[in-house]
Design a protein around this motif. Structure first.
Motif, short mmCIF file in Angstrom:
data_model
loop_
_atom_site.label_atom_id
_atom_site.label_comp_id
_atom_site.label_asym_id
_atom_site.label_seq_id
_atom_site.Cartn_x
_atom_site.Cartn_y
_atom_site.Cartn_z
N ASP A 1 -10.89 11.85 1.98
CA ASP A 1 -10.69 10.42 2.24
C ASP A 1 -9.40 9.99 1.56
O ASP A 1 -8.75 10.80 0.87
CB ASP A 1 -11.88 9.61 1.73
CG ASP A 1 -12.11 8.32 2.52
OD1 ASP A 1 -11.12 7.81 3.10
OD2 ASP A 1 -13.25 7.82 2.56
N ASP A 2 -9.04 8.73 1.73
CA ASP A 2 -7.77 8.23 1.20
C ASP A 2 -7.82 8.14 -0.32
O ASP A 2 -8.64 7.41 -0.89
CB ASP A 2 -7.47 6.85 1.81
CG ASP A 2 -6.05 6.40 1.55
OD1 ASP A 2 -5.40 6.92 0.63
OD2 ASP A 2 -5.58 5.51 2.30
N HIS B 1 -4.75 12.86 4.16
CA HIS B 1 -5.67 11.74 4.31
C HIS B 1 -5.13 10.40 3.82
O HIS B 1 -5.89 9.43 3.72
CB HIS B 1 -6.98 12.05 3.57
CG HIS B 1 -7.83 13.07 4.28
ND1 HIS B 1 -7.89 14.39 3.88
CD2 HIS B 1 -8.63 12.97 5.36
CE1 HIS B 1 -8.71 15.05 4.68
NE2 HIS B 1 -9.17 14.22 5.58
N THR B 2 -3.84 10.32 3.50
CA THR B 2 -3.33 9.05 3.00
C THR B 2 -1.96 8.74 3.59
O THR B 2 -1.21 9.64 3.96
CB THR B 2 -3.23 9.05 1.46
OG1 THR B 2 -2.91 7.74 0.99
CG2 THR B 2 -2.17 10.03 0.97
N ARG B 3 -1.66 7.44 3.67
CA ARG B 3 -0.31 7.00 4.00
C ARG B 3 0.34 6.35 2.79
O ARG B 3 1.41 5.75 2.89
CB ARG B 3 -0.36 6.01 5.18
CG ARG B 3 -0.71 6.68 6.50
CD ARG B 3 -0.46 5.76 7.70
NE ARG B 3 -1.32 4.59 7.68
CZ ARG B 3 -0.87 3.35 7.61
NH1 ARG B 3 0.43 3.11 7.52
NH2 ARG B 3 -1.71 2.33 7.60
N SER B 4 -0.31 6.46 1.65
CA SER B 4 0.22 5.89 0.42
C SER B 4 1.35 6.76 -0.12
O SER B 4 1.51 7.91 0.26
CB SER B 4 -0.88 5.76 -0.62
OG SER B 4 -1.87 4.85 -0.20
N GLU C 1 -8.23 4.89 -2.53
CA GLU C 1 -9.51 4.31 -2.92
C GLU C 1 -9.90 4.76 -4.33
O GLU C 1 -10.36 3.95 -5.14
CB GLU C 1 -10.60 4.71 -1.93
CG GLU C 1 -11.97 4.11 -2.25
CD GLU C 1 -13.06 4.58 -1.30
OE1 GLU C 1 -14.20 4.78 -1.76
OE2 GLU C 1 -12.76 4.75 -0.09
N ARG D 1 0.83 -1.20 0.00
CA ARG D 1 0.00 0.00 0.00
C ARG D 1 0.86 1.26 0.00
O ARG D 1 0.49 2.28 -0.53
CB ARG D 1 -0.91 0.01 1.23
CG ARG D 1 -1.99 1.07 1.19
CD ARG D 1 -3.01 0.79 2.24
NE ARG D 1 -2.47 1.04 3.57
CZ ARG D 1 -2.65 2.20 4.21
NH1 ARG D 1 -3.29 3.18 3.64
NH2 ARG D 1 -2.18 2.38 5.43
#
Length: 368
Positions: free
Chosen positions: A175-176, A87-90, A179, A58
């Protein structure tokens, strides 16, 4: 006895030859291994363990996010990137397309603020690629915004990626983004868009009439070239301000060349409708992707927030949206716009002071 002596000598000679050849083969293999490793890679035994952060799929896979950043709207791009990053750790890498005179301002804004840890590449867009493809009104030369066409050239902007996300500068992500990146595209589809008559944007918690557009709003069906395409005029259009692209399919189908073809034809034949504020970016996309695109979750493009100063959606719906899009004339950094306070939460002030928010005067607005 003579025969035995001869046999012994033959065996000794044979063993000496085998030993010599073995040594020669060993040297040869050593040379081959050395020559095939010109960059000095260590043997496999000495390769260090992959860090856990990179071992996690991920986080390891690059999520390419492309957006345009014009100088007069730079604050929008900054807020959009900040909201995505939070909003993400990607492993998100931003590909920021801009014009040459904006590069220094953008780089300073990113390096001197809390956004200094973003992974990004600044790409200078050459407006000359649009020559002969866009009709410029000599009375209004400033109306042409070259960066709006950057999305047509995604494989050039992100040449190594198999997939990319394009977002306009007037969005906030809640949001992430992973997605959205994982949106499934059907075989043979080069992109996924949000349809303009999807149920969520137009029917859920909308105050007032929905903004349902179709192809006849963008294309001139009186023109023979358009009629020959046999595209139904009442087909739902889609919004090209947020989309996911399969760049492998994009290149296989020569999407960029197809878009340029329709741009050039419009210069000669004026194929676009003037109904919807003279849009010149959407029509070629509608033609090329007619019934040849997948759909993104409509909550990933809750739009029309900039269509009017009034609040189109309920606060609960805005909070639930994964991506908010202020497409329209009322930008959250400019004049009165709905839910501008949501946008301002992600805005990072310009360290140079060049970009400043035009504060809303709610009392004056309410008095009108």
């Amino acid at each position: 006895s003579v025969n035995i002596s001869i046999l012994i000598v033959a065996v000794v000679i044979f063993l000496l030859v085998v030993h010599h050849n073995f040594l020669g083969l060993s040297d040869f293999l050593k040379r081959e291994l050395s020559d095939s490793n010109p960059v000095g890679l260590q043997p496999i035994d000495f390769i260090p363990a992959v860090p856990q952060r990179l071992a996690d799929d991920r986080n390891d896979k690059e999520i390419s996010v492309v957006l345009a950043a014009s100088d007069e709207r730079l604050g929008g791009a900054i807020a959009a990137m900040n909201s995505i990053y939070f909003h993400t750790r990607s492993n998100v890498v931003f590909y920021i397309v801009t014009l040459n005179d904006t590069v220094d301002h953008l780089r300073l804004w990113l390096s001197k603020t809390a956004l200094k840890n973003l992974q990004y590449r600044i790409l200078d867009f050459d407006p000359h690629v649009l020559e002969g493809k866009v009709q410029v009104d000599p009375q209004k030369p400033d109306t042409l915004k070259p960066l709006t066409f950057a999305r047509f050239y995604l494989p050039t902007l992100v040449p190594h990626a198999e997939k990319a996300i394009y977002v306009d500068d007037d969005v906030i992500v809640q949001d992430d983004i992973l997605e959205l990146y994982n949106t499934p595209l059907k075989p043979g589809h080069a992109a996924a868009f949000s349809d303009d008559c999807d149920s969520t944007t137009n029917k859920v918690a909308v105050r007032g009439a929905g903004n349902q557009y179709n192809y006849i709003g963008f294309l001139d069906y009186k023109k023979e070239t358009i009629r020959k395409l046999a595209m139904k005029a009442n087909t739902c259009s889609f919004d090209p301000g947020v989309f996911v692209a399969n760049l492998t399919e994009w290149k296989l189908q020569n999407i960029t060349q197809q878009l340029e073809k329709w741009m050039a034809l419009n210069v000669v034949e004026e194929l676009y409708s003037r109904t919807l504020a003279g849009s010149i970016t959407t029509p070629p996309l509608l033609i090329v992707f007619y019934k040849q695109h997948s759909s993104i979750n409509p909550m990933w493009n809750v739009r029309h927030l900039g269509s009017s100063a009034g609040k189109r959606y309920s606060p609960q719906f805005v909070k639930a949206a994964k991506l908010l899009h202020w497409n329209g004339h009322f930008k959250p950094w400019g004049r009165t716009a709905s839910y501008a306070e949501v946008w301002e939460k992600w805005y990072v002030p310009d360290p140079t002071g060049k970009f400043s928010l035009i504060r809303r005067h709610s009392e004056a607005y309410e008095a009108k």
